[in-house]
Scaffold this motif. Structure first.
Motif, short mmCIF file in Angstrom:
data_model
loop_
_atom_site.label_atom_id
_atom_site.label_comp_id
_atom_site.label_asym_id
_atom_site.label_seq_id
_atom_site.Cartn_x
_atom_site.Cartn_y
_atom_site.Cartn_z
N UNK A 306 0.85 -1.19 0.00
CA UNK A 306 0.00 0.00 0.00
C UNK A 306 0.88 1.24 0.00
N UNK A 307 0.30 2.36 -0.41
CA UNK A 307 1.05 3.62 -0.42
C UNK A 307 1.04 4.26 0.95
N UNK A 308 -0.09 4.21 1.65
CA UNK A 308 -0.24 4.75 3.00
C UNK A 308 -1.64 4.38 3.47
N UNK A 309 -2.10 4.95 4.57
CA UNK A 309 -3.46 4.66 5.01
C UNK A 309 -3.64 4.72 6.51
N UNK A 310 -4.86 5.03 6.93
CA UNK A 310 -5.13 5.21 8.36
C UNK A 310 -5.07 3.89 9.12
N UNK A 311 -5.19 2.75 8.41
CA UNK A 311 -5.09 1.47 9.10
C UNK A 311 -3.67 1.19 9.59
N UNK A 312 -2.71 2.06 9.24
CA UNK A 312 -1.33 1.92 9.71
C UNK A 312 -1.06 2.75 10.96
N UNK A 313 -2.04 3.56 11.41
CA UNK A 313 -1.86 4.49 12.51
C UNK A 313 -2.55 3.96 13.76
N UNK A 314 -1.93 4.18 14.94
CA UNK A 314 -2.55 3.70 16.18
C UNK A 314 -3.73 4.56 16.60
N UNK A 315 -3.65 5.88 16.43
CA UNK A 315 -4.66 6.88 16.78
C UNK A 315 -4.92 6.97 18.29
N UNK A 316 -5.01 5.85 18.99
CA UNK A 316 -5.40 5.92 20.41
C UNK A 316 -4.32 5.52 21.39
N UNK A 317 -3.48 4.55 21.05
CA UNK A 317 -2.47 4.07 21.99
C UNK A 317 -1.10 4.05 21.33
N UNK A 318 -0.22 4.98 21.72
CA UNK A 318 1.10 5.00 21.09
C UNK A 318 2.10 4.05 21.72
N UNK A 319 1.79 3.51 22.90
CA UNK A 319 2.77 2.71 23.63
C UNK A 319 2.83 1.29 23.10
N UNK A 320 3.93 0.63 23.44
CA UNK A 320 4.15 -0.75 23.00
C UNK A 320 3.49 -1.68 24.01
N UNK A 321 2.50 -2.43 23.57
CA UNK A 321 1.72 -3.29 24.46
C UNK A 321 2.24 -4.72 24.43
N UNK A 322 2.36 -5.34 25.61
CA UNK A 322 2.73 -6.75 25.71
C UNK A 322 1.49 -7.56 26.04
#
Length: 801
Positions: A306-322
């Motif tokens: 893909x070229x880009x897209x909003x499905x690549x963005x977290x929007x709500x949680x930027x942290x790394x979740x385990x």
């Protein structure tokens, strides 16, 4: 899906510590990349000491694996010369490659360590075949592609060059092009180009349109926070596209994460290479394990399809979740214990997975004990003390076997051991132990011997690596100049009349203009010497705008004419006014953009521009292949030259003029050879170029360029430009740079030109800035006068670490 894959691949894993190095090696990595205590792009990772790097290098080589050292930051002044002491012991011990961003480091390594392979870092933002060719000719043996490239673009690079390609398949993604981001640098002084990014893209922002109305439609505040990459489903396509090395990101993460991810990718690369006819399918439980090891709001497979897209963005949680701990441990499974730091070389810390060897011990009376060891095709022999006839109690076979098969902290374990022993023989236990130690040490030395290099002696004749072709090999300046057809006197320092205009007491005024109003103001200003026209501000063809487009701040009544037509008209106007006119090529020059410029170059060349401003390595090579003279090519600020060594390296590429760095302070600029360069003294500094589109991701794509506004948590506003022709965003700094009140000091640098860069300003604002420049450059200008209410000195005073 069935794939017939026979191509050899490499799984490349991160090591932010010695424990991680051991863990990923035992989990199945073919190679490990790590940094020492200096010059790595992850300055806040634990990183390895010099002793640990040497220990790790031997540890990996004994397992038939490789170590690549990251020297992938921009180096200042004396730092380049510290590389000699830093790299020499690793070079002599057999370091497999260095990963570099700085052209000065590349030049230095090719000069001082000619047998050491160099990999062009993703920080170099190589986005196409042109940039790859340039780096190959400069001496790189591998290209680490920009993360934004598609499968098609990678395939094109491989088809055009045949170069060894390394691409990321798992881990964190940057919102902007790596090596081209100044956001952390400009807002906090922590430069990503120096390995100290503060990750401001993980902070909350709001987006508004040109009218000030919110444009994010409630998606969430983390508009710049990318999901983590997981491309495990795309491994067959990546291999078919030409990728050789599959890179896992994670030097800032724990060893357990790196090892767990490595183990799963090892499983599927093995499936593809060892069972090429087997249907390729990634098990659900393996995907779940990858999620549990860590993710950001799930995964994305990145830009490959893909070229880009909003499905690549977290929007709500930027942290790394385990995820689930039990599942995470299952993913790691069977690593064994790893140490936190190495012990001495003799003791070692070699993990639980050892190399299998064979041994034969001969104990014949009245002759020295003889031990023969074999590892794969390597054999060694060791002689011990003379075997005696037993006077009392002879040696038992059980005792001999017990003592001789103890391998302790060595990297070996016996899979087979034969004992040939005369009856009634005797040898002390101490002699047996010493024979075993001598044999294992000799075996280790023999395995490592093929990796060792002769010591570098200053001034010695350097050999060209046999793996480099005659056209791409570089043995120093002579190699560079032979490749690019330049003379050895060529330089960017202003000392060669063929390369640069001589610096004047009063440098030329050069103006970058993006809109018609800015161009007209620059054209009409008496002091202007050169005008740069921003190529991305003009449509490629008359039909490329789908409706009336907003260009700058004026609405066009008719779709504007194509770039070649506009260029021809504006060049003529500039020449009629006695000004030079350069075309500023796009900041991002990927495959489709390059194809358009190549296909339309004849018309562009006919427009009569005096030269070209280039922003990346792609464009340098492109102009060379289009037959443009290096004398007509100006490098922008992001063709980085932070040291005299970098300037020397840049001077050997096919362009002649340079723009001075924007991250160095005045003291550092004075220490640098700035003579003949161009200095930016005004403008909204681009702080990020992103393949993502904020407008598309929040309110939908309209296929029309324009300016929106990104507001941070403190209310500061970053202008954002949609570059629709090439589908990327430019984020500018909140306030313009202004060094007009420092002009008297800056002239001491002897720049050939002073640049005013206009981006979002209207014509009246442009004319006001030009009038401020006229006042500031006059002989009676008041000292220290401030010309704007809101402005920044940039890095003039503080610089970056």
């Amino acid at each position: 899906m069935r794939h017939k894959i026979k191509k050899k691949t490499e799984l490349l894993s991160p090591a932010g510590s010695f424990a991680a190095l051991q863990a990923v090696a035992e989990a199945g990595a073919d190679a490990v990349y790590a940094a020492g205590q200096k010059f790595g792009a992850r300055a806040y990772a634990n990183n390895l000491t010099g002793e640990e790097l040497l220990e790790g290098l031997d540890y990996l080589h004994l397992k038939g694996k490789h170590l690549y050292l990251t020297v992938n930051t921009l180096l200042k002044g004396q730092e380049v010369h510290e590389l000699l002491e830093y790299l020499q012991p690793l070079y002599e011990a057999g370091l497999d490659a260095v990963i570099v961003q700085d052209i000065g480091v590349l030049h230095f390594v090719r000069e001082q360590f000619p047998l050491l392979p160099v990999h062009a870092s993703t920080q170099m933002a190589i986005t196409g075949a042109y940039g790859a060719k340039l780096m190959i000719e400069a001496g790189c043996s591998r290209i680490v592609t920009a993360r934004e490239l598609s499968l098609e673009e990678i395939s094109h690079i491989y088809a055009e060059t045949g170069v060894e390609i390394e691409s990321f398949v798992h881990g964190a993604l940057c919102y902007g092009y790596s090596g081209q981001c100044l956001l952390s640098s400009m807002i906090g002084g922590r430069s990503g180009n120096r390995g100290r990014c503060a990750q401001p893209c993980r902070l909350p922002y709001r987006l508004s349109g040109a009218n000030g109305r919110p444009a994010d439609r409630g998606h969430g505040e983390y508009l710049l926070s990318m999901k983590d990459l997981c491309a495990i489903d795309l491994l067959p396509q990546l291999i078919q596209s030409g990728v050789y090395s599959f890179k896992i990101e994670g030097r800032m993460k724990q060893a357990e994460y790196a090892a767990g991810v490595t183990r799963i990718y090892r499983k599927y690369l093995d499936q593809l290479t060892l069972s090429p006819g087997k249907e390729y399918h990634v098990a659900k439980e393996d995907k779940e394990q990858l999620l549990n090891l860590g993710n950001r709001c799930g995964f994305t497979d990145g830009y490959y399809t893909r070229k880009n897209g909003k499905d690549m963005i977290t929007f709500t949680k930027p942290s790394h979740e385990k995820g689930n701990t039990d599942r995470k441990e299952a993913a790691i499974g069977g690593l064994g214990e790893t140490s936190k730091s190495p012990k001495t070389k003799k003791q070692g810390n070699l993990g639980s997975h050892k190399e299998k060897i064979k041994g034969i011990l001969r104990l014949c009376q009245e002759t020295p004990a003889q031990l023969m060891l074999q590892y794969k095709d390597i054999q060694v022999e060791a002689a011990g003390e003379q075997v005696q006839t037993a006077q009392k109690q002879p040696l038992s076979k059980e005792t001999v076997l017990e003592k001789m098969q103890k391998t302790g902290n060595t990297p070996f374990v016996f899979e087979e051991f034969q004992l040939e022993m005369d009856e009634n023989s005797f040898l002390t236990v101490g002699a047996l132990n010493q024979l075993r130690r001598d044999g294992l040490e000799r075996l280790q030395e023999e395995i490592l011997r093929k990796y060792r290099r002769p010591a570098i002696v200053s001034g010695q004749q350097k050999e060209v690596p046999c793996s480099l072709t005659e056209t791409s090999s570089l043995t120093g300046a002579s190699g560079f100049t032979k490749t690019f057809g330049l003379t050895e006197d060529s330089s960017l320092t202003g000392t060669s009349p063929n390369k640069l205009r001589s610096a004047k007491d009063c440098p030329e005024l050069r103006i970058l203009a993006e809109t018609p109003g800015q161009f007209q103001a620059a054209r009409d200003f008496p002091g202007t010497s050169r005008i740069y026209l921003e190529a991305s501000a003009y449509p490629r063809t008359s039909l490329s705008w789908r409706k009336k487009a907003q260009w700058g701040r004026s609405t066009m009544q008719e779709p504007p004419s194509s770039l070649p037509q506009q260029l021809k008209r504006l060049v003529r106007q500039a020449h009629d006014s006695g000004k030079e006119c350069y075309l500023a090529l796009p900041y991002i020059f990927r495959m489709e953009t390059a194809r358009w410029f190549s296909g339309n170059w004849e018309e562009i060349a006919k427009a009569g521009a005096d030269g070209y401003l280039v922003r990346n390595y792609e464009e340098i090579q492109f102009l060379k292949e289009m037959g443009v003279s290096p004398d007509c090519v100006q490098g922008d600020y992001n063709i980085y030259g932070y040291s005299d060594e970098a300037i020397q390296g840049l001077s050997l590429l096919p362009f002649s003029q340079r723009t001075l760095p924007v991250e160095l302070n005045f003291k550092e600029l004075k220490a640098l050879n700035c003579k003949g360069g161009e200095l930016i003294v005004y403008g909204y500094q681009p702080v990020m170029f992103s393949s993502q589109c904020l407008k598309k991701n929040t309110s939908g794509c309209t296929h029309s360029p324009g300016i929106s506004c990104l507001k941070d948590r403190f209310g500061k506003q970053f202008p954002v430009r949609n570059v629709c022709e090439d589908c990327f965003n430019i984020i500018y700094n909140t306030t313009p740079l202004s060094l007009l009140h420092h002009l008297a000091e800056l002239r001491a640098l002897q720049p050939a030109g002073i640049r005013l860069s206009f981006t979002i300003e209207g014509r009246e604002e442009t004319e006001y800035v030009l009038e401020c420049y006229r006042k500031a450059s006059s002989s009676d200008a008041p000292s220290g006068e401030k010309y704007f209410e809101a402005y920044t000195n940039g890095h003039f005073n503080r610089g970056v670490e």
